[in-house]
Design a protein around this motif. Sequence first.
Motif, PDB file in Angstrom:
ATOM      1  N   THR A   6      11.223 -46.182  11.607  1.00 54.56           N
ATOM      2  CA  THR A   6      10.448 -46.113  12.851  1.00 54.56           C
ATOM      3  C   THR A   6      10.471 -44.700  13.430  1.00 54.56           C
ATOM      4  O   THR A   6       9.436 -44.158  13.819  1.00 54.56           O
ATOM      5  N   LEU A   7      11.643 -44.093  13.467  1.00 54.80           N
ATOM      6  CA  LEU A   7      11.761 -42.736  14.011  1.00 54.80           C
ATOM      7  C   LEU A   7      10.975 -41.734  13.170  1.00 54.80           C
ATOM      8  O   LEU A   7      10.229 -40.909  13.706  1.00 54.80           O
ATOM      9  N   ASP A  15       8.503 -42.292  11.138  1.00 52.78           N
ATOM     10  CA  ASP A  15       7.068 -42.590  11.165  1.00 52.78           C
ATOM     11  C   ASP A  15       6.407 -42.132  12.467  1.00 52.78           C
ATOM     12  O   ASP A  15       5.279 -41.671  12.459  1.00 52.78           O
ATOM     13  N   THR A  16       7.121 -42.257  13.568  1.00 55.91           N
ATOM     14  CA  THR A  16       6.529 -41.907  14.859  1.00 55.91           C
ATOM     15  C   THR A  16       6.751 -40.448  15.261  1.00 55.91           C
ATOM     16  O   THR A  16       5.963 -39.892  16.017  1.00 55.91           O
ATOM     17  N   ARG A  17       7.815 -39.830  14.737  1.00 51.47           N
ATOM     18  CA  ARG A  17       8.159 -38.468  15.168  1.00 51.47           C
ATOM     19  C   ARG A  17       7.984 -37.412  14.084  1.00 51.47           C
ATOM     20  O   ARG A  17       8.009 -36.233  14.390  1.00 51.47           O
ATOM     21  N   ARG A  72       9.747 -33.362  15.919  1.00 52.44           N
ATOM     22  CA  ARG A  72       8.848 -32.772  14.922  1.00 52.44           C
ATOM     23  C   ARG A  72       9.552 -31.824  13.965  1.00 52.44           C
ATOM     24  O   ARG A  72       8.981 -31.409  12.964  1.00 52.44           O
ATOM     25  N   PRO A  88       8.226 -45.588   5.069  1.00 48.55           N
ATOM     26  CA  PRO A  88       8.398 -44.406   5.928  1.00 48.55           C
ATOM     27  C   PRO A  88       9.722 -43.673   5.672  1.00 48.55           C
ATOM     28  O   PRO A  88       9.782 -42.455   5.730  1.00 48.55           O
ATOM     29  N   TRP A 105      10.117 -39.799   4.295  1.00 49.16           N
ATOM     30  CA  TRP A 105      10.984 -38.869   5.011  1.00 49.16           C
ATOM     31  C   TRP A 105      12.069 -38.318   4.081  1.00 49.16           C
ATOM     32  O   TRP A 105      12.333 -37.119   4.050  1.00 49.16           O
TER      33      TRP A 105
END
Length: 132
Positions: free
Chosen positions: A56-57, A59-61, A67, A96, A100
Motif C-alpha cells: 500500500t505504501l 503503491d501510493t507513495r 517519493r 506492488p 518496489w
Amino acid sequence: LLDWTMTKFHEEATKRILFEKGAQAQTGSLNRDPPNMQTVRNGRQSLREALALIGTLADTRGFLAGRDVTLADLAAAAHLSALDYYGEVPWTEYQPVTEWYIRMKSRPSFRSLLADRVPGQPPVPHYAELDF
C-alpha cells in the motif's frame, strides 16, 4: 517506518522465520532444536500482513515514506532480501511490493548484498535476479 521495520517487522516476521529456518551459526540463536513450524507459520502470517502494508505504501507513495528512498526502504528491503533468500516471500501475491523491491534491489548500493551467501545454504534460484 524505520522503527516499525527494525522492531515489529523484525520480531514478528523476519526473526520468527529466519531464526527457525536458519542455522544456529548464521542466526546466533541459542536454540538447537529442529525448527518449530508453528513459529514459522506465525511468522509467515505476520509477513503477509507486513507485505500488504508495504504494498500500500509503495503503491501510493512510490517508496515507503514518500517519493524518495529513505532508510525505511533500505531496512525493509534488507529484511525482504533475507526472507527471499530462503524463498519465503510470496511475490506473485503482492505485485506492488514486487515492483518496489525490484527497484530497490536494482540500486547499485543494494546489488552487493545479493552476492552474499550462507555457507551450506544456497539461495532460491531467483534471489539475485533483478527482474523475477
